[in-house]
Design a protein around this motif. Structure first.
Motif, short mmCIF file in Angstrom:
data_model
loop_
_atom_site.label_atom_id
_atom_site.label_comp_id
_atom_site.label_asym_id
_atom_site.label_seq_id
_atom_site.Cartn_x
_atom_site.Cartn_y
_atom_site.Cartn_z
N THR A 407 3.55 26.05 3.86
CA THR A 407 5.48 25.36 4.39
C THR A 407 6.35 26.95 4.86
O THR A 407 6.51 27.00 5.12
CB THR A 407 5.55 24.75 3.88
OG1 THR A 407 5.25 25.09 2.30
CG2 THR A 407 4.89 23.42 4.06
N ALA A 408 5.96 27.27 3.54
CA ALA A 408 6.99 28.11 3.35
C ALA A 408 6.68 29.44 4.01
O ALA A 408 7.57 30.18 4.10
CB ALA A 408 7.53 28.63 1.52
N ASN A 409 6.10 29.59 3.70
CA ASN A 409 5.26 31.73 4.20
C ASN A 409 5.13 31.53 5.83
O ASN A 409 4.92 32.31 6.23
CB ASN A 409 4.31 32.19 3.75
CG ASN A 409 4.89 32.14 2.18
OD1 ASN A 409 6.03 31.89 1.78
ND2 ASN A 409 4.26 32.57 1.48
N ILE A 410 4.46 30.00 6.54
CA ILE A 410 4.33 30.49 7.81
C ILE A 410 4.97 29.37 8.37
O ILE A 410 5.63 29.58 9.51
CB ILE A 410 2.93 29.63 8.18
CG1 ILE A 410 1.71 30.65 7.00
CG2 ILE A 410 2.55 29.47 9.55
CD1 ILE A 410 1.34 31.53 6.83
N MET A 411 5.66 28.03 8.63
CA MET A 411 6.09 27.22 8.73
C MET A 411 8.00 26.71 9.15
O MET A 411 8.72 27.27 10.55
CB MET A 411 5.39 25.84 9.29
CG MET A 411 4.00 25.13 8.55
SD MET A 411 3.79 23.13 8.06
CE MET A 411 3.60 22.25 9.57
N LEU A 412 7.78 27.33 7.82
CA LEU A 412 9.54 27.95 8.37
C LEU A 412 9.70 28.88 8.89
O LEU A 412 10.56 28.68 9.51
CB LEU A 412 9.91 27.31 6.86
CG LEU A 412 10.08 26.25 5.47
CD1 LEU A 412 10.81 25.90 4.16
CD2 LEU A 412 9.43 25.04 6.15
N PRO A 413 8.93 30.00 8.17
CA PRO A 413 9.52 31.19 9.64
C PRO A 413 9.25 31.02 10.81
O PRO A 413 10.30 31.03 11.65
CB PRO A 413 8.60 32.40 8.44
CG PRO A 413 8.32 32.01 7.43
CD PRO A 413 7.88 30.46 7.57
N LEU A 414 7.98 30.43 11.24
CA LEU A 414 7.85 30.24 12.27
C LEU A 414 9.01 29.22 13.08
O LEU A 414 9.15 29.27 13.99
CB LEU A 414 6.26 29.84 12.49
CG LEU A 414 5.79 29.53 13.77
CD1 LEU A 414 5.52 30.73 13.92
CD2 LEU A 414 4.43 28.64 13.69
N GLY A 415 9.02 28.03 12.22
CA GLY A 415 10.11 26.91 12.65
C GLY A 415 11.53 28.17 13.18
O GLY A 415 12.18 27.88 14.25
N GLY A 416 11.79 28.93 11.76
CA GLY A 416 13.34 29.17 12.23
C GLY A 416 13.36 29.97 13.37
O GLY A 416 14.14 30.16 14.12
N VAL A 417 12.01 31.29 13.80
CA VAL A 417 11.89 32.31 14.53
C VAL A 417 12.21 31.15 16.06
O VAL A 417 13.27 31.25 16.83
CB VAL A 417 10.94 32.91 14.44
CG1 VAL A 417 10.94 33.88 16.06
CG2 VAL A 417 11.06 34.19 13.74
N LEU A 418 12.05 30.24 16.53
CA LEU A 418 11.94 29.49 17.97
C LEU A 418 12.94 28.99 17.39
O LEU A 418 13.58 28.98 19.07
CB LEU A 418 11.02 28.40 17.66
CG LEU A 418 9.15 28.65 17.76
CD1 LEU A 418 8.01 27.65 17.60
CD2 LEU A 418 9.36 29.17 19.18
N ILE A 419 13.54 28.17 16.02
CA ILE A 419 14.92 28.07 16.77
C ILE A 419 16.52 29.18 16.71
O ILE A 419 16.82 28.79 17.84
CB ILE A 419 15.36 27.84 14.65
CG1 ILE A 419 15.15 26.18 14.80
CG2 ILE A 419 17.19 27.03 15.02
CD1 ILE A 419 15.27 25.65 13.45
N ALA A 420 16.01 30.09 16.56
CA ALA A 420 16.80 31.61 17.14
C ALA A 420 16.60 31.80 18.19
O ALA A 420 17.41 32.61 18.52
CB ALA A 420 16.15 32.48 16.35
N ILE A 421 15.10 31.69 18.65
CA ILE A 421 14.71 32.11 19.85
C ILE A 421 15.77 31.57 21.02
O ILE A 421 16.18 31.74 21.75
CB ILE A 421 13.49 32.22 20.39
CG1 ILE A 421 12.67 33.36 19.67
CG2 ILE A 421 12.78 32.08 22.21
CD1 ILE A 421 11.69 33.45 19.62
N PHE A 422 15.64 29.92 20.35
CA PHE A 422 16.10 28.60 21.39
C PHE A 422 17.48 29.08 21.76
O PHE A 422 18.27 28.80 22.17
CB PHE A 422 15.97 27.65 20.81
CG PHE A 422 16.37 26.37 21.79
CD1 PHE A 422 15.25 25.74 22.52
CD2 PHE A 422 17.27 25.58 22.18
CE1 PHE A 422 16.09 25.11 23.75
CE2 PHE A 422 18.27 24.85 23.27
CZ PHE A 422 17.54 24.28 23.93
#
Ligand code: PFF
Length: 470
Positions: A407-422
């Protein structure tokens, strides 16, 4: 008009309430329990510096992006992402980002609640005076008597999940706001008291040195003595852990801050709120470090002793200080409250979706999602006792370690980057500019540059590096 939209779930009564609620989500076990022990495990000062840089360059811009998407969409993250994608002619599959957030929230809460259960147990231990006169061995034995018992852990986990479901069922205003108004400031004051105690342990400067002096060698080289020879291994992993923690501690990348943003009044400055939340969060974490490491060094404990760190250091302090029984009980009560105001934000995206799409009442939605999380929490409970052996580990990690890493090292950063890209690339410039409503065009351009280029590149490089791709 989009600008007039309101969430069906209600709205914060003021700008301050949004900041308090979001700070309540951000400040939690991550600051007081997790930050000190991962800092201890990853070599100290240089790790703290990497974490602070991540907060500044990645955390704050992504928090602004997440809040702006939430306030633009005004729905649960799943529906917000789907609607905003549709509004810009994009694929509605962006709703999947909301689903990943719901999953991440459930996985995090399942172990978060178990650890919050430890804090609950410690309230009673402190109040009963059990810390009095304990030495290093004594606090260790006391801690082990709790975590080695699946029954005890299950009981505390159950109580904490009930508390979470109870507040979430009350809704935005009555439930969430009421809890954060008093408790957050009180927690802050008590952290200062603890730092005051740490100043008198005789090891304050040693603690500060560990926390702030940058020794990058200690972070990236792990050394072990094998057959009398010291073997050192280089790894990028601490950088990933520092970045993952920036996401975790600010509650980013899974929709918690997005859903809170959807309850935010229209004319509140997103940038100012985000900066205040980050400052509050970081201050509490650093105070926790400044309270804990001097106690570690003054008592000959190991900074790298893992998730039990604060449950073994702080009782030593409470056992020795005047009014330690009172301060100890108060401290763990406040820790439980800090965890409580975070746990409700972990489950809110799922609850909001169940209400919107399945017509559930808030009560039913809270019980339904809470039960699923409760069940999953049993895996974490067993990680500390029945399943702690190597036989039950995967890649050298227990079920709890695995959930935490994933969660902390994969899912949250991935979710965060997708939010930033969007927010940076796909959403129209007019929409993000209008929603952020920054005082100066240069500020907007800096934010946009960060979310378009800096954040995605940094997150991907760190992730790929740590996972050994290059
Ligand atoms: N930020 C919380 C903490 O530091 O304890 C944990 C957390 C809450 C993570 C909400 C993610 C989240 F969405």
């Amino acid at each position: 008009m989009t600008s007039e939209k309101k969430s069906i779930h209600g709205q914060w009564s003021s700008r301050l309430m949004f900041i308090l609620a979001a700070a309540g989500s951000a400040v939690g076990l991550g600051n007081i329990w997790k930050f000190p022990y991962i800092t201890g495990e990853n070599g100290g000062g240089a790790f703290v510096i990497m974490y602070l840089v991540c907060i500044l360059l990645i955390g704050i811009p992504i928090m602004m992006a997440e809040v702006l998407l939430g306030r633009r969409g005004r729905k649960s993250p799943i529906n917000t992402m789907r609607d905003l994608a549709a509004a810009d002619g994009l694929n509605p599959a962006w709703g999947l980002l909301g689903w990943m957030g719901v999953l991440a929230g459930g996985l995090i809460l399942s172990y978060y609640s178990v650890i919050a259960g430890w804090a609950l147990a410690y309230v009673f231990r402190a109040a009963a005076g059990l810390f009095h006169g304990l030495d290093t061995g004594g606090v260790g034995t006391l801690f082990n008597s709790l975590v080695s018992s699946p029954e005890k852990l299950l009981a505390w986990h159950t109580i904490f999940m009930f508390m979470t479901m109870f507040v979430v069922a009350q809704g935005v205003k009555n439930g969430l706001e009421a809890a954060v108004r008093w408790l957050m400031p009180l927690l802050f004051v008590l952290m200062l008291v603890m730092v005051g105690y740490a100043m008198n342990t005789g090891a304050f400067s040693k603690g500060l040195d560990f926390l702030f002096a940058p020794r990058f060698g200690d972070v990236f080289y792990h050394c072990q003595a094998i057959d009398g020879r010291e073997l050192c291994e280089f790894s990028w992993k601490p950088l990933l852990i520092a970045m993952g923690h920036a996401f975790f501690t600010l509650s980013l990348g899974m929709g918690a801050i997005m859903v809170y943003g959807s309850y935010m009044p229209k004319r509140t400055s997103i940038a100012a709120a985000s900066v205040w939340i980050a400052i509050a969060d970081t201050t509490v974490a650093l105070l926790a470090g400044m309270a804990i490491f001097p106690i570690v060094f003054a008592n000959g404990l190991e900074p790298g002793s893992g998730p039990g760190l604060i449950f073994q250091t702080l009782p030593l302090a409470f056992g020795q200080m005047p009014y330690g029984r009172l301060f100890g009980a108060l401290f763990f009560i406040l820790l439980v409250f800090a965890a409580w105001t975070s746990s409700i934000s972990l489950i809110e995206p799922a609850v909001a979706w169940l209400v919107e799409n399945r017509g559930f009442s808030r009560l039913r939605a809270s019980v339904f999602s809470g039960l699923a999380v409760w069940l999953l929490g049993i895996g974490t409970i067993f990680s500390f006792n029945l399943w702690s052996g190597e036989r039950y580990q995967l890649f050298g990690m227990t079920f709890f370690d695995l959930l935490d890493f994933l969660t902390a090292n994969i899912m949250l950063p991935l979710g965060g980057v997708l939010i930033a890209i969007f927010a940076g690339w796909l959403m129209s410039r007019e929409a993000s500019e209008d929603e952020l409503n920054l005082a100066h065009p240069l500020l907007y351009r800096s934010w946009r540059f960060l979310v378009r280029y800096v954040t995605p590149t940094a997150v991907f490089i760190v992730m790929l590096n740590a996972l050994g791709v290059f």
